[in-house]
Write an enzyme that holds these catalytic residues in place. Structure first.
Site, short mmCIF file in Angstrom:
data_model
loop_
_atom_site.label_atom_id
_atom_site.label_comp_id
_atom_site.label_asym_id
_atom_site.label_seq_id
_atom_site.Cartn_x
_atom_site.Cartn_y
_atom_site.Cartn_z
N ASP A 186 0.85 -1.19 0.00
CA ASP A 186 0.00 0.00 0.00
C ASP A 186 0.88 1.25 0.00
OD1 ASP A 186 -2.24 -1.62 0.16
OD2 ASP A 186 -2.36 -1.49 2.34
N MET A 187 0.33 2.36 -0.44
CA MET A 187 1.09 3.60 -0.57
C MET A 187 1.84 3.93 0.72
SD MET A 187 -0.15 7.44 -1.66
CE MET A 187 -1.07 7.79 -0.16
#
Length: 300
Positions: free
Chosen positions: A139-140
């Site tokens: 995830d970012m």
């Protein structure tokens, strides 16, 4: 066996160990996918035997050397310059230490400044004319170890083929909530599916199987540190599972995390064990905790 010092990311050189049909060598010994063998038949990949043509009977003898060269590939995405820490590299894979705040793959809202754009630039700098293929994504706002395949062969082997169940990724999470009710270690097995908003994931009886093994590393009155080993790889799996236990990751606003000490989820992929598909060597890499997480861990 694959001949050492003869391999490149798109060139596969193999010495046959016994007489058998070419197709069997490609599938069983060289471990190519059915799709790759089809590409060879269609002449999309170049194949030679002892630097010559394939025998008419397609029987490969002991000590024959097979050479397969994959075609060059053009990426559909732009490359962008950024130096990234490389933890390991061979002819098939390249393993990076991803900082928090970077999206893995371009999306409608993040077309540029993603890991893919940056890795594409590194590929070009290394003269690797291949598409960027993710073995794993983060995830970012999750930091840590991320693995990229240099070719279709290693992507298949590690994502859905003969080595896909050999990968072990361990994460560290800092959570808020009462961990005293939990055993020192255990397993969370709750099915996950996409919510109606298309962003958040939820626990449901009709979702996909999701299994997370946890170990409590440090217990504190307010925060605790957990190590997590994924048996499955669902989107947001760790974040959803821990939130379901009443232990949301701090900084994880989407799943109810405490936002008072961190502005991104305190989740870091710190350890990876993987088998490199041509050498069949076990690769182990680690990543140090980023400073924002380390500072909190030190005072728990």
């Amino acid at each position: 066996m694959y001949l050492k010092n003869k391999q490149t990311y798109n060139c596969f050189v193999y010495e046959c160990e016994r007489e058998k049909p070419l197709k069997n060598v490609l599938l069983d010994d060289m471990k190519f996918s059915i799709r790759a063998v089809s590409n060879i038949k269609k002449a999309k990949y170049v194949i030679s035997i002892n630097d010559g043509k394939i025998p008419k009977n397609h029987i490969i003898r002991e000590k024959d050397v097979i050479k397969v060269v994959m075609h060059y590939e053009k990426s559909d995405y732009i490359s962008q310059e950024k130096d990234l820490d490389i933890l390991f590299e061979d002819e098939d894979i390249i393993i990076f230490d991803k900082p928090a705040g970077i999206v893995s793959h371009p999306t409608k809202s993040h077309l540029e400044n993603t890991m893919l754009n940056y890795v594409q630039w590194i590929f070009e700098k290394k003269n690797i004319e291949s598409k960027v293929r993710f073995i794993s994504r983060l995830d970012m706002d999750t930091s840590g170890i991320i693995t990229i395949a240099k070719n279709a062969f290693s992507h298949y082997a590690l994502s859905q083929g003969f080595l896909s169940d050999k990968i072990q990724k361990r994460y560290t999470a800092i959570v808020s909530g009462d961990t005293s009710i939990l055993a020192k270690s255990g397993t969370i097995a709750e099915k996950i599916e996409k919510s109606e908003d298309g962003i958040k994931r939820i626990i449901t009886d009709d979702g996909q199987e999701a299994i997370t093994h946890y170990k409590i590393v440090k217990r504190g009155e307010r925060y605790s540190v957990l190590e997590l080993l994924l048996e499955t790889g669902r989107t947001h799996q760790i974040r959803v599972h821990l939130s379901h236990l009443g232990l949301p990751i701090i900084g994880d606003e989407l799943y109810g995390g405490d936002m008072s000490v961190m502005s991104r989820q305190a989740l870091h992929c710190h350890s990876l064990e993987i088998i490199s598909p041509r050498s069949m060597e076990k690769i182990s890499v680690t990543s140090q905790y980023p400073k924002d997480m380390q500072d909190i861990i030190d005072v728990i």
